[in-house]
Design a protein around this motif. Sequence first.
Motif, PDB file in Angstrom:
ATOM      1  N   ASP A 107       2.375   9.716  -3.008  1.00  0.00           N
ATOM      2  CA  ASP A 107       3.674   9.051  -2.928  1.00  0.00           C
ATOM      3  C   ASP A 107       3.824   8.028  -4.047  1.00  0.00           C
ATOM      4  O   ASP A 107       4.914   7.868  -4.603  1.00  0.00           O
ATOM      5  CB  ASP A 107       3.848   8.354  -1.577  1.00  0.00           C
ATOM      6  N   SER A 108       2.745   7.342  -4.379  1.00  0.00           N
ATOM      7  CA  SER A 108       2.792   6.328  -5.438  1.00  0.00           C
ATOM      8  C   SER A 108       3.270   6.923  -6.751  1.00  0.00           C
ATOM      9  O   SER A 108       4.127   6.362  -7.430  1.00  0.00           O
ATOM     10  CB  SER A 108       1.411   5.704  -5.652  1.00  0.00           C
ATOM     11  N   LYS A 134       0.846  -1.188   0.000  1.00  0.00           N
ATOM     12  CA  LYS A 134       0.000   0.000   0.000  1.00  0.00           C
ATOM     13  C   LYS A 134       0.888   1.247   0.000  1.00  0.00           C
ATOM     14  O   LYS A 134       1.963   1.256   0.583  1.00  0.00           O
ATOM     15  CB  LYS A 134      -0.889  -0.022   1.236  1.00  0.00           C
ATOM     16  N   SER A 135       0.400   2.309  -0.655  1.00  0.00           N
ATOM     17  CA  SER A 135       1.146   3.563  -0.711  1.00  0.00           C
ATOM     18  C   SER A 135       0.154   4.713  -0.824  1.00  0.00           C
ATOM     19  O   SER A 135      -0.905   4.571  -1.447  1.00  0.00           O
ATOM     20  CB  SER A 135       2.080   3.554  -1.923  1.00  0.00           C
ATOM     21  N   HIS A 136       0.484   5.829  -0.225  1.00  0.00           N
ATOM     22  CA  HIS A 136      -0.357   7.021  -0.364  1.00  0.00           C
ATOM     23  C   HIS A 136      -0.368   7.397  -1.845  1.00  0.00           C
ATOM     24  O   HIS A 136       0.665   7.342  -2.516  1.00  0.00           O
ATOM     25  CB  HIS A 136       0.199   8.164   0.482  1.00  0.00           C
ATOM     26  N   LEU A 174       6.995   7.953  -6.434  1.00  0.00           N
ATOM     27  CA  LEU A 174       7.867   6.775  -6.412  1.00  0.00           C
ATOM     28  C   LEU A 174       8.006   6.150  -7.801  1.00  0.00           C
ATOM     29  O   LEU A 174       9.109   5.785  -8.221  1.00  0.00           O
ATOM     30  CB  LEU A 174       7.321   5.733  -5.424  1.00  0.00           C
ATOM     31  N   TRP A 231      -1.853   1.222  -4.452  1.00  0.00           N
ATOM     32  CA  TRP A 231      -0.904   0.126  -4.295  1.00  0.00           C
ATOM     33  C   TRP A 231       0.217   0.261  -5.322  1.00  0.00           C
ATOM     34  O   TRP A 231      -0.002   0.702  -6.444  1.00  0.00           O
ATOM     35  CB  TRP A 231      -1.604  -1.221  -4.487  1.00  0.00           C
ATOM     36  N   LEU A 276       9.317   1.524   2.788  1.00  0.00           N
ATOM     37  CA  LEU A 276       8.041   1.377   2.083  1.00  0.00           C
ATOM     38  C   LEU A 276       7.131   0.344   2.760  1.00  0.00           C
ATOM     39  O   LEU A 276       5.915   0.538   2.829  1.00  0.00           O
ATOM     40  CB  LEU A 276       8.273   1.019   0.617  1.00  0.00           C
ATOM     41  N   GLU A 288       5.778   2.092   5.838  1.00  0.00           N
ATOM     42  CA  GLU A 288       4.752   3.075   5.481  1.00  0.00           C
ATOM     43  C   GLU A 288       3.449   2.385   5.091  1.00  0.00           C
ATOM     44  O   GLU A 288       2.361   2.846   5.460  1.00  0.00           O
ATOM     45  CB  GLU A 288       5.247   3.974   4.353  1.00  0.00           C
ATOM     46  N   SER A 289       3.515   1.280   4.392  1.00  0.00           N
ATOM     47  CA  SER A 289       2.320   0.528   4.029  1.00  0.00           C
ATOM     48  C   SER A 289       1.589   0.073   5.295  1.00  0.00           C
ATOM     49  O   SER A 289       0.365   0.222   5.421  1.00  0.00           O
ATOM     50  CB  SER A 289       2.707  -0.680   3.172  1.00  0.00           C
TER      51      SER A 289
END
Length: 127
Positions: free
Chosen positions: A59-60, A54-56, A63, A81, A98, A101-102
């Motif tokens: 941020d996704s 999972k990622s904000h 990244l 994701w 990461l 953070e997830s």
Amino acid sequence: MDSTQLGAAATARAEELPGAERDNPFGPEWDVYKVRGRVFLLIPLDGTGRVTLKSHPDDSVALRETFPDIVPGYHMNKKHWITLMPGPSLEEDLVTELVTESYRLVVEKLPRAQRPIDPDRFGRPAD
């Protein structure tokens, strides 16, 4: 990182996290890490070495633009994701960050009474 290193780094970090549990709800081909029943990390055991977490959404995007080995989440909501692929742009510290953070993103959505940690402070430098 190669496929073995990537999976090992993600697994090692997931197993350190308070309340994290490994499950195989999709069969023995997938290791799925959950906190209080909610998924934060998926690792297929198919030899590809990819890791999905999972990622904000903001941020996704950043990244994926920065690291060639980070792509939209494999078989997941592409906004929330990401999938880490084995390759030279990833390092162990980034993978650890990461995964943490997830985990934090999932924990912050839990009712306060169910949270194993304070998501605003866990894994972040002290002020």
